[in-house]
Scaffold this active site. Sequence first.
Site, mmCIF file in Angstrom:
data_model
loop_
_atom_site.group_PDB
_atom_site.id
_atom_site.type_symbol
_atom_site.label_atom_id
_atom_site.label_comp_id
_atom_site.label_asym_id
_atom_site.label_seq_id
_atom_site.Cartn_x
_atom_site.Cartn_y
_atom_site.Cartn_z
ATOM 1 N N PRO A 203 -5.539 -7.186 2.112
ATOM 2 C CA PRO A 203 -5.664 -7.950 0.877
ATOM 3 C C PRO A 203 -6.039 -9.396 1.129
ATOM 4 O O PRO A 203 -5.481 -10.055 1.996
ATOM 5 C CB PRO A 203 -4.257 -7.877 0.263
ATOM 6 C CG PRO A 203 -3.464 -6.981 1.134
ATOM 7 C CD PRO A 203 -4.129 -6.970 2.449
ATOM 8 N N GLU A 204 -6.989 -9.856 0.353
ATOM 9 C CA GLU A 204 -7.348 -11.266 0.320
ATOM 10 C C GLU A 204 -6.862 -11.798 -1.029
ATOM 11 O O GLU A 204 -6.122 -11.111 -1.732
ATOM 12 C CB GLU A 204 -8.870 -11.426 0.507
ATOM 13 C CG GLU A 204 -9.369 -10.767 1.797
ATOM 14 C CD GLU A 204 -10.878 -10.865 2.006
ATOM 15 O OE1 GLU A 204 -11.482 -11.888 1.633
ATOM 16 O OE2 GLU A 204 -11.457 -9.906 2.531
ATOM 17 N N HIS B 29 4.913 4.694 4.539
ATOM 18 C CA HIS B 29 5.339 3.802 5.619
ATOM 19 C C HIS B 29 6.166 2.663 5.039
ATOM 20 O O HIS B 29 5.810 1.494 5.175
ATOM 21 C CB HIS B 29 4.126 3.263 6.364
ATOM 22 C CG HIS B 29 3.256 4.335 6.949
ATOM 23 N ND1 HIS B 29 3.549 4.960 8.143
ATOM 24 C CD2 HIS B 29 2.123 4.926 6.493
ATOM 25 C CE1 HIS B 29 2.626 5.868 8.408
ATOM 26 N NE2 HIS B 29 1.748 5.875 7.421
ATOM 27 N N ARG C 80 0.440 -0.537 9.175
ATOM 28 C CA ARG C 80 0.233 -1.144 10.501
ATOM 29 C C ARG C 80 1.327 -2.122 10.930
ATOM 30 O O ARG C 80 1.233 -2.700 12.014
ATOM 31 C CB ARG C 80 -1.157 -1.779 10.568
ATOM 32 C CG ARG C 80 -2.249 -0.725 10.559
ATOM 33 C CD ARG C 80 -3.631 -1.321 10.567
ATOM 34 N NE ARG C 80 -3.940 -1.980 11.836
ATOM 35 C CZ ARG C 80 -5.061 -2.642 12.057
ATOM 36 N NH1 ARG C 80 -5.967 -2.755 11.093
ATOM 37 N NH2 ARG C 80 -5.296 -3.199 13.223
#
Length: 271
Positions: free
Chosen positions: A2-3, A94, A113
């Site tokens: 995300p930006e 996750h 991640r």
Amino acid sequence: MPELPEVETVIRELRPLIVGKCIEQVEVLWPKTWVNRSEVPIEGQCIKAIRRRGKYLIFPLDESTLIIHLRMTGRLAFAPDAETNSVQLQGLNHVRLVLFFTDDSRLIFNDTRKFGRVYHVDDPAEILKNTGKDALDEDWTPELFYRMLSGRKTGIKAFLMSQKFISGLGNIYTDESLFRAGIHPEHSAGSLSRKEAERLFESVRFILEQAVKNMGSTISDYRDAYGNPGKNQLYFKVYKREGQPCFNCGTPIQKKRVAGRSTRFCPKCQK
DNA sequence: CCATGTACCTGAAGGC
DNA sequence: TGCCTTCAGGTACATG
């Protein structure tokens, strides 16, 4: 992942859902996700507001501050009650941290991640001290931008990607902004003319605002707080378009490593 | 100051 | 079907 536009989308959705909620407990499933540097306990504190600076989500509490960075694959989802198993919770395979509120609702932080972080601090500056002006901040102007650029030897892509000058741009929106402005990603930042700086400023604003309107871009992982993908990926002009014809001139879009990242640009339109 | 490489992680995709 | 490599919306830190 995300930006700025993705973070802004999530914030707008979360604001009516969790402002005013009081934290009963924090469940940490991956220890590195939770960075607790506050002197006061988080339990019992309530969320007073939600703000954003660049890609950081900032939650002022009664006596301390919660700050979240989603990094590459972080995702936030709200569960209104303990039994909820709605569509918005699907794909949360996750889960790294859960904030339980006193009314049995909860905020779930999912992060494949494991790069994302949830900070709890007394002073937000601890985390935000190296983060520059937000790219949508009204105080950021073309004149200020031109002054920030002057004397910089670094390339313009590296300048825009560094969060310490202007915050919020990442790899996608930097490339899209530079294409719109017709500026080569390796152009030296300090040697942009005033006119080029103004055009780039306008491009950054346009690209980010368009992406916010489209609820962000989804390449693979990004989902908003309701589990929905964004729509802005349909508007990319260069990102992931290497080898395909430039929409302006037909020249194949090029891909090259710039500032350590895969960079897409039109070799003819961007000088 | 600036560029580059590495580390942190998982999973998807492509080559053989 | 495997196995191996490369790549990914980010950032911090070490090294020339």
